[in-house]
Design a protein around this motif. Structure first.
Motif, PDB file in Angstrom:
ATOM      1  N   ASN A 103     -40.333 -32.907  34.771  1.00  0.00           N
ATOM      2  CA  ASN A 103     -40.420 -31.485  35.135  1.00  0.00           C
ATOM      3  C   ASN A 103     -39.042 -30.863  35.343  1.00  0.00           C
ATOM      4  O   ASN A 103     -38.911 -29.637  35.374  1.00  0.00           O
ATOM      5  N   TRP A 157     -58.144 -33.230  36.239  1.00  0.00           N
ATOM      6  CA  TRP A 157     -58.713 -33.168  37.588  1.00  0.00           C
ATOM      7  C   TRP A 157     -60.093 -33.836  37.638  1.00  0.00           C
ATOM      8  O   TRP A 157     -60.420 -34.531  38.593  1.00  0.00           O
ATOM      9  N   LEU A 199     -49.054 -30.635  42.704  1.00  0.00           N
ATOM     10  CA  LEU A 199     -49.910 -30.234  41.586  1.00  0.00           C
ATOM     11  C   LEU A 199     -51.383 -30.220  41.962  1.00  0.00           C
ATOM     12  O   LEU A 199     -52.153 -29.410  41.452  1.00  0.00           O
ATOM     13  N   TYR A 200     -51.789 -31.105  42.903  1.00  0.00           N
ATOM     14  CA  TYR A 200     -53.209 -31.240  43.227  1.00  0.00           C
ATOM     15  C   TYR A 200     -53.591 -30.585  44.555  1.00  0.00           C
ATOM     16  O   TYR A 200     -54.742 -30.690  44.982  1.00  0.00           O
ATOM     17  N   GLU A 254     -54.107 -27.577  45.368  1.00  0.00           N
ATOM     18  CA  GLU A 254     -55.115 -26.517  45.269  1.00  0.00           C
ATOM     19  C   GLU A 254     -56.533 -27.078  45.401  1.00  0.00           C
ATOM     20  O   GLU A 254     -57.482 -26.347  45.679  1.00  0.00           O
ATOM     21  N   TYR A 294     -42.781 -25.985  36.861  1.00  0.00           N
ATOM     22  CA  TYR A 294     -43.999 -26.375  37.554  1.00  0.00           C
ATOM     23  C   TYR A 294     -45.170 -26.476  36.587  1.00  0.00           C
ATOM     24  O   TYR A 294     -45.413 -25.587  35.776  1.00  0.00           O
ATOM     25  N   GLU A 295     -45.906 -27.617  36.707  1.00  0.00           N
ATOM     26  CA  GLU A 295     -47.066 -27.842  35.847  1.00  0.00           C
ATOM     27  C   GLU A 295     -48.258 -27.025  36.341  1.00  0.00           C
ATOM     28  O   GLU A 295     -48.351 -26.682  37.516  1.00  0.00           O
ATOM     29  N   THR A 296     -49.157 -26.769  35.461  1.00  0.00           N
ATOM     30  CA  THR A 296     -50.467 -26.241  35.845  1.00  0.00           C
ATOM     31  C   THR A 296     -51.471 -27.369  35.687  1.00  0.00           C
ATOM     32  O   THR A 296     -51.379 -28.185  34.757  1.00  0.00           O
ATOM     33  N   LEU A 297     -52.403 -27.437  36.603  1.00  0.00           N
ATOM     34  CA  LEU A 297     -53.353 -28.549  36.618  1.00  0.00           C
ATOM     35  C   LEU A 297     -54.344 -28.437  35.469  1.00  0.00           C
ATOM     36  O   LEU A 297     -55.029 -27.426  35.311  1.00  0.00           O
ATOM     37  N   ASP A 298     -54.409 -29.473  34.696  1.00  0.00           N
ATOM     38  CA  ASP A 298     -55.373 -29.561  33.590  1.00  0.00           C
ATOM     39  C   ASP A 298     -56.734 -29.948  34.184  1.00  0.00           C
ATOM     40  O   ASP A 298     -56.865 -30.963  34.871  1.00  0.00           O
ATOM     41  N   LYS A 352     -49.741 -40.630  32.971  1.00  0.00           N
ATOM     42  CA  LYS A 352     -49.481 -40.833  34.402  1.00  0.00           C
ATOM     43  C   LYS A 352     -50.319 -42.006  34.893  1.00  0.00           C
ATOM     44  O   LYS A 352     -51.479 -42.160  34.497  1.00  0.00           O
TER      45      LYS A 352
END
Length: 291
Positions: A76, A129, A41-42, A44, A121-125, A18
């Motif tokens: 996605n 982060w 995604l970000y 949160e 939906y992705e989960t944040l790595d 990315k």
């Protein structure tokens, strides 16, 4: 050291296929006012982002943006093959019953039906982060550098105007002596014009004259104005957010200038007061953008 509330910071980097761009822009505001625009995604991490901005920038209207561009082939959005095939077979059967041709348009019609395209939906790595957060801090560092550079220009203009007020204050003294003498002469002449010399108590007249002159005395205002200007210079040299404090001091400077003007009773002093007010208005205007 004076800092501006106006600034811009930017960071560009690549992580996990990315290209991410972070942009932060700030303008003047009475309080900290943060507006964030981040991909889902970000979100949160929004509270963490806001906290970092508030700690680093302290005050101002802040716009924070994260832009993401995918560099790989991954996406996605996926085609739900079982559902698509089910729709296509049903449309095929209906077309045959109605005697309609089955061609490419049948597949296009099926693609527009619900749930054919699904979004995963992705989960944040957390490693991703950490890279993003480090670059957020770097962008905040950039915007602070920008604010400091802008602050130098503001400081030169603001301090210059307050120094001009101090210089003008020193020019009042020669006219002040003339003013007192002129007042004494005017009062004596007015008394002579009334032709009441024989009925006037000289001691009482002198007492009233002294009382009247004391009411018009501007020495206290001059001392306070000089002290306020000195305090302004000292505060401007301090580190940290000083904009509000400098604003309060400028209000006190304005009060003393107005009082000197109301007591002046002398044309030259009133002209000096007008010039002081002009410089003070420039100071107040510039202070609106000081952190």
């Amino acid at each position: 050291m004076i800092k501006s509330m106006t600034g811009f910071g930017k960071a560009e980097f690549e992580v996990n296929n990315k290209k991410i761009t972070i942009e932060i822009k700030s303008l003047n505001s009475k309080q900290i006012d943060i507006n964030t625009r981040t991909p889902a995604l970000y979100r949160e991490k929004d509270i963490i982002i806001r906290k970092a901005i508030a700690e680093k920038l302290v005050r101002g209207k802040v716009d924070f943006n994260i832009y993401v561009e995918n560099l790989g082939d991954e996406t996605n959005s996926k085609i739900n093959e079982p559902i698509l095939k089910g729709y296509y077979n049903q449309l095929n059967e209906i077309s045959k019953e109605l005697g309609l041709a089955v061609d490419q348009s049948t597949l296009q019609a099926a693609m527009r039906l619900p749930d054919v395209v699904k979004t995963e939906y992705e989960t944040l790595d957390e490693a991703e982060w950490e890279t993003i957060y480090a670059n957020i801090l770097a962008a905040l560092g950039d915007i602070n550098d920008f604010r400091e550079n802008e602050g130098k220009a503001l400081e030169a203009d603001i301090i210059g105007n307050v120094e001009n007020i101090s210089t003008l204050l020193k020019q009042v003294e020669p006219f002040e002596k003339q003013r007192i003498e002129a007042l004494k002469v005017r009062l004596t002449d007015n008394l002579e014009a009334l032709k009441m010399n024989g009925n006037v108590d000289e001691n009482r007249f002198e007492q009233e004259l002294i009382f009247y002159l004391e009411k018009l005395d501007i020495n206290e205002e001059k001392v306070r104005l000089a002290n306020h200007c000195e305090y302004f210079f000292e505060t401007a040299k301090q580190n940290g957010a000083s904009g509000k404090k400098l604003g309060f001091i400028s209000q006190e400077i304005g009060r003393e200038i107005n009082t000197i003007g109301s007591k002046a009773n002398e044309t030259n002093i009133q002209r000096i007061v007008v010039q002081m007010k002009d410089h003070l208005e420039r100071v107040k205007e510039q202070l609106l953008n000081v952190l």
